[in-house]
Design a protein around this motif. Structure first.
Motif, PDB file in Angstrom:
ATOM      1  N   GLY A  75     -26.029   9.095  15.441  1.00 25.52           N
ATOM      2  CA  GLY A  75     -25.943   7.428  15.285  1.00 25.52           C
ATOM      3  C   GLY A  75     -26.629   6.640  14.193  1.00 25.52           C
TER       4      GLY A  75
ATOM      5  N   GLY B  72     -23.265   7.852  18.908  1.00 31.51           N
ATOM      6  CA  GLY B  72     -22.566   7.310  17.809  1.00 31.51           C
ATOM      7  C   GLY B  72     -22.251   8.339  16.912  1.00 31.51           C
TER       8      GLY B  72
ATOM      9  N   ALA C 151     -22.161   8.006  12.732  1.00 35.02           N
ATOM     10  CA  ALA C 151     -22.436   7.048  11.622  1.00 35.02           C
ATOM     11  C   ALA C 151     -22.161   7.572  10.342  1.00 35.02           C
ATOM     12  CB  ALA C 151     -23.850   6.540  11.483  1.00 35.02           C
TER      13      ALA C 151
ATOM     14  N   THR D 217     -18.628   5.228  14.487  1.00 41.38           N
ATOM     15  CA  THR D 217     -18.998   4.188  15.658  1.00 41.38           C
ATOM     16  C   THR D 217     -20.117   3.539  15.580  1.00 41.38           C
ATOM     17  OG1 THR D 217     -19.797   6.277  16.925  1.00 41.38           O
ATOM     18  CG2 THR D 217     -17.647   5.837  17.056  1.00 41.38           C
ATOM     19  N   ALA D 218     -20.999   3.866  14.483  1.00 48.39           N
ATOM     20  CA  ALA D 218     -22.351   3.171  14.337  1.00 48.39           C
ATOM     21  C   ALA D 218     -22.545   2.896  12.816  1.00 48.39           C
ATOM     22  CB  ALA D 218     -23.283   3.900  14.916  1.00 48.39           C
TER      23      ALA D 218
END
Length: 319
Positions: free
Chosen positions: A135, A166, A168, A205-206
């Motif tokens: 993340g 997530g 990143a 997703t991040a």
């Protein structure tokens, strides 16, 4: 191959002239022997002829001269030279999906093993750093030449347990760029030649957008080679239930294209090792013309020794 002093190659004509003179002398010697018509008497009074061996020292000597002439002309060849201060950042996805076992023993374990081989294959003078991301992104090992520290860092990589779910990818690129900028005291004014190798199994997703950070990497002339690891059949257990985590390489492909890097897909541990080997063969080198006259001079000296050795062995003299 080219030559710094090609005019000196005209001396090869002298070598060719010596070869012609030697062949002419051998022909005359043959004619003189034929004039001696009493062959049985000739066989009794003449020492045993050395046959083909008498030509070996001459052949070696002329070959030696030819090699020395070529070396004297200062030949150059293109060689791959490691770049000074070359820096490679290896960014590895440690999100939960990397626990999938479609790549044996699992995606992360295969990534660790292949990355360790990759690190070991690079020149010792390269600076190599390690980034872990899920993340967010963390610098596990800043760029160093200490291979033991890097291997220890790879061994410490584990699935993210911070609760920051997530992937990143943009943050991984950002952390890598910052590691390059702070490599040493002169990095800000004179950035080192650098490359990022980023491995993941999914889309971003991040964190910051990958395309934004890819544009920043491109502006800094730092290519990002990306590797998507996994297959469409990957699964992980989440909350006691199995969930599909199919590989998604579209973001990685876009990042590679934006930065001038290369995109690779690896569905098995073997393919992953091959990808790293392919990247390692091109990262951190530049092509340079180097004087290679020592090669020819060295071979010439070997032939000189062979000439002397064969003449002493068969004829008890040095030519």
């Amino acid at each position: 191959m080219s030559f710094l002093a090609p005019g000196r190659l005209w001396l090869l004509l002298g070598v060719a002239a010596l070869l012609g003179a030697y062949l002419l002398l051998q022909r005359r010697r043959s004619r003189y022997a034929m004039r001696f018509t009493n062959l049985p008497l000739l066989e009794r009074v003449a020492a045993a002829t050395p046959g083909w061996r008498r030509h070996v020292p001459a052949g070696l000597f002329l070959s030696m001269l030819a090699l020395l002439v070529v070396g004297f002309a200062q030949p150059t060849d293109e060689v791959q030279v490691p770049r000074e201060r070359a820096t490679v950042l290896v960014a590895v996805d440690v999100s939960l999906s990397m626990h999938a076992t479609d790549v044996q023993p699992d995606r992360l374990a295969a990534a660790r093993a292949a990355a360790a081989e990759f690190v070991g294959s690079l020149p010792r003078e390269f600076n190599i750093g390690l980034i872990a991301f899920a993340g967010n992104a963390t610098v596990v090992v800043p760029p160093v030449t200490d291979r033991d520290a890097l291997r220890a860092g790879l061994d410490r990589l584990d699935i993210d347990s911070t609760g920051l779910a997530g992937t990143a990818i943009g943050e991984a690129i950002a952390a890598s760029l910052e590691a390059v900028r702070t490599l040493d005291a002169q990095a800000a004014a004179e950035p080192p030649p650098a490359r990022i190798v980023l491995l993941s199994d999914g889309a971003n997703t991040a964190g910051r957008a990958p395309d934004t950070m890819a544009a920043e990497a491109a502006a800094a002339e730092i290519p990002v080679d990306t590797i998507s690891v996994g297959t469409e059949d990957g699964e992980v257990a989440i909350g006691g239930q199995w969930q599909g985590v199919p590989v998604n390489g579209e973001t990685l492909r876009a990042v590679a294209e934006l930065t001038g890097g290369a995109y690779h897909e690896a569905g098995t541990a073997t393919e992953l090792r091959d990808v790293y080997a392919d990247i390692g063969s091109s990262v951190g080198y530049r092509s340079e013309q180097r004087d290679v006259s020592s090669r020819f001079i060295g071979f010439g000296l070997v032939l000189a020794l062979a000439t002397a050795g064969s003449s002493m062995l068969w004829f008890s003299r040095i030519p």
